[in-house]
Enzyme design. Structure first.
Site, PDB file in Angstrom:
ATOM      1  N   TYR A 183      15.629  30.198   4.511  1.00  0.00           N
ATOM      2  CA  TYR A 183      14.502  30.962   5.062  1.00  0.00           C
ATOM      3  C   TYR A 183      14.666  31.146   6.565  1.00  0.00           C
ATOM      4  CZ  TYR A 183      11.781  30.403   0.756  1.00  0.00           C
ATOM      5  OH  TYR A 183      11.328  30.465  -0.529  1.00  0.00           O
TER       6      TYR A 183
ATOM      7  N   LYS B 116       0.839  -1.207   0.000  1.00  0.00           N
ATOM      8  CA  LYS B 116       0.000   0.000   0.000  1.00  0.00           C
ATOM      9  C   LYS B 116       0.873   1.257   0.000  1.00  0.00           C
ATOM     10  CE  LYS B 116      -0.406  -0.144   5.033  1.00  0.00           C
ATOM     11  NZ  LYS B 116      -1.112  -0.754   6.148  1.00  0.00           N
TER      12      LYS B 116
ATOM     13  N   MET C  11      11.188  23.957  -0.074  1.00  0.00           N
ATOM     14  CA  MET C  11      10.319  23.065  -0.831  1.00  0.00           C
ATOM     15  C   MET C  11      11.115  22.123  -1.729  1.00  0.00           C
ATOM     16  SD  MET C  11       7.092  23.966  -3.305  1.00  0.00           S
ATOM     17  CE  MET C  11       6.303  25.056  -2.143  1.00  0.00           C
TER      18      MET C  11
ATOM     19  N   ARG D  20     -10.554   0.143  15.124  1.00  0.00           N
ATOM     20  CA  ARG D  20     -10.437   1.016  13.955  1.00  0.00           C
ATOM     21  C   ARG D  20     -11.406   0.476  12.902  1.00  0.00           C
ATOM     22  NH1 ARG D  20      -4.631   1.534  11.083  1.00  0.00           N
ATOM     23  NH2 ARG D  20      -5.358  -0.471  10.334  1.00  0.00           N
TER      24      ARG D  20
HETATM   25  C1  LIG Z   1      -0.280  -1.793   6.803  1.00  0.00           C
HETATM   26  C2  LIG Z   1      -0.863  -3.065   7.240  1.00  0.00           C
HETATM   27  C3  LIG Z   1      -0.065  -4.197   7.450  1.00  0.00           C
HETATM   28  C4  LIG Z   1       1.443  -4.173   7.419  1.00  0.00           C
HETATM   29  O1  LIG Z   1       1.975  -3.658   8.615  1.00  0.00           O
HETATM   30  P1  LIG Z   1       3.566  -3.648   8.880  1.00  0.00           P
HETATM   31  O2  LIG Z   1       3.687  -3.146  10.265  1.00  0.00           O
HETATM   32  O3  LIG Z   1       4.153  -2.702   7.879  1.00  0.00           O
HETATM   33  O4  LIG Z   1       4.048  -5.037   8.676  1.00  0.00           O
HETATM   34  C5  LIG Z   1      -0.706  -5.401   7.731  1.00  0.00           C
HETATM   35  N1  LIG Z   1      -2.050  -5.475   7.812  1.00  0.00           N
HETATM   36  C6  LIG Z   1      -2.852  -4.399   7.639  1.00  0.00           C
HETATM   37  C7  LIG Z   1      -4.311  -4.557   7.762  1.00  0.00           C
HETATM   38  C8  LIG Z   1      -2.287  -3.153   7.366  1.00  0.00           C
HETATM   39  O5  LIG Z   1      -3.080  -2.096   7.213  1.00  0.00           O
END
Ligand SMILES: *Cc1c(COP(=O)(O)O)cnc(C)c1O
Length: 339
Positions: A248, A33, A293, A117
């Site tokens: 800056y 991701k 930037m 969550r």
């Molecule tokens: C991001 C995520 C992971 C991976 O977590 P790491 O700590 O990077 O291994 C696994 N499961 C879910 C549901 C996640 O959102």
């Protein structure tokens, strides 16, 4: 322009270590991701395929489509498709969303075992099975996510207990509803490295594969190697005299004459601005003044500068976690794979 290198040997070394803990590379679902934690989605997918990884986890449908050719199995964590897909599985994060998935979609139920969550509640499992059946979805797995695998052993234990109960309940429901055998998974990186005898169907591994895990402290964690480095190129050089200021806010003042190089990596590229005036590169070169930037100044005259080769170092300077450092890196930076 500043660029990123990806060390394939380090990546494969990390996958070797993870595969040992998960008892096989077919048990690894590589989490890709957010542009593969800033590493580059296509680049990491290609290397993972070369290593023999067959499973991936992404956040969105769009990402799943980009890597579809590299894997046999892809889990989308938070998106709802327009059409069912043979390879891609989708997460049910909430009872109310079940009716939104097209008929025939392969789905996995996420259960809240304590993180509070995403995911259905533990006592909503039967309702979820009913809704999945009613809407003609194909349930393949039930999973959960840990909140404290790297921090709090008690919470980790409690979530494991809760998930063990969920597995029992799900197996009973699966038979009752005449469904195929279900798969189960719960481990992220920290949880996998905390688990003695891993026995689930897969582990969803992100940060460990990228070699930037902080915890738990263990021999295996120490053997992980950071995959990503950032290099910047010099745009200009300047000779400063005592009392001259840089950048800056004129927040850095030279206490003696020196040569300062201005490099093409700034907060617009993902260099966390909070590192201003307080970061030193792995080669001991000091960052001077505020990060702009598109630029940052260093006490260096080198044509090219290694900014970092381990996101944990930047994370320390910025009082954050390696995940944020890495995912801040912009997608337009060139990625170069080192064989
Ligand atoms: C991001 C995520 C992971 C991976 O977590 P790491 O700590 O990077 O291994 C696994 N499961 C879910 C549901 C996640 O959102």
């Amino acid at each position: 322009m500043a660029y990123i290198t990806l060390d394939k040997k380090h990546f494969f070394n990390n996958l070797d270590i993870i595969a040992k803990l998960s008892y096989g590379k077919d048990k690894i679902a590589l989490v890709l991701k957010d542009n593969a934690y800033g590493h580059g989605l296509r680049e990491m997918a290609q290397m993972a395929q070369e290593y023999g990884i067959t499973k991936a986890v992404v956040r969105l449908q769009e990402e799943a489509e980009i890597v579809a050719d590299f894997f046999d199995y892809i889990l989308v964590l938070a998106d709802i498709p327009e059409d069912a897909n043979e390879k891609i599985r989708y997460t049910i994060n909430d009872l109310a969303n079940i009716e939104k998935f097209p008929k025939g979609t392969k789905v996995e139920i996420k259960v809240n075992t304590g993180m509070n969550r995403n995911g259905i509640e533990m006592d909503e499992l039967r309702e979820a099975f009913e809704a999945i059946k009613k809407h003609g979805l194909q349930l393949e797995a039930v999973f959960t996510h840990h909140s404290c695998a790297d921090e709090d052993a008690c919470v980790f234990e409690q979530q494991n207990k809760n998930f063990a109960k969920i597995k029992e309940d799900a197996r009973v429901l699966q038979k009752e509803f005449g469904m195929e055998k279900l798969r189960f998974h719960s481990c992220n990186s920290a949880a996998l490295f905390q688990t003695k005898h891993f026995s689930e169907d897969m582990a969803r591994v992100g940060i460990a594969a990228y070699g930037c895990m902080e915890l738990p402290q263990s021999q295996e964690v120490q053997q992980l190697q950071s995959v990503l480095s950032v290099y910047a190129k010099k745009i200009s050089t300047r000779h400063l005299h005592e009392g001259d200021c840089v950048g800056y806010g004129a927040s850095y003042k030279a206490d003696k004459s020196c040569i300062v190089g201005n490099y093409d990596f700034g907060y617009g590229d993902g260099f966390l601005r909070i590192c201003s005036n307080q970061y030193v590169t792995p080669q001991g070169i000091k960052l001077l003044g505020r990060i702009s930037m598109d630029n940052s100044s260093f006490l260096s005259d080198d044509r090219e500068l290694l900014i970092f080769d381990d996101a944990r170092e930047i994370a320390k300077a910025a009082q954050t976690i390696s995940y944020e450092v890495l995912t801040s890196l912009k997608a337009n930076l060139k990625r170069v794979v080192l064989e």
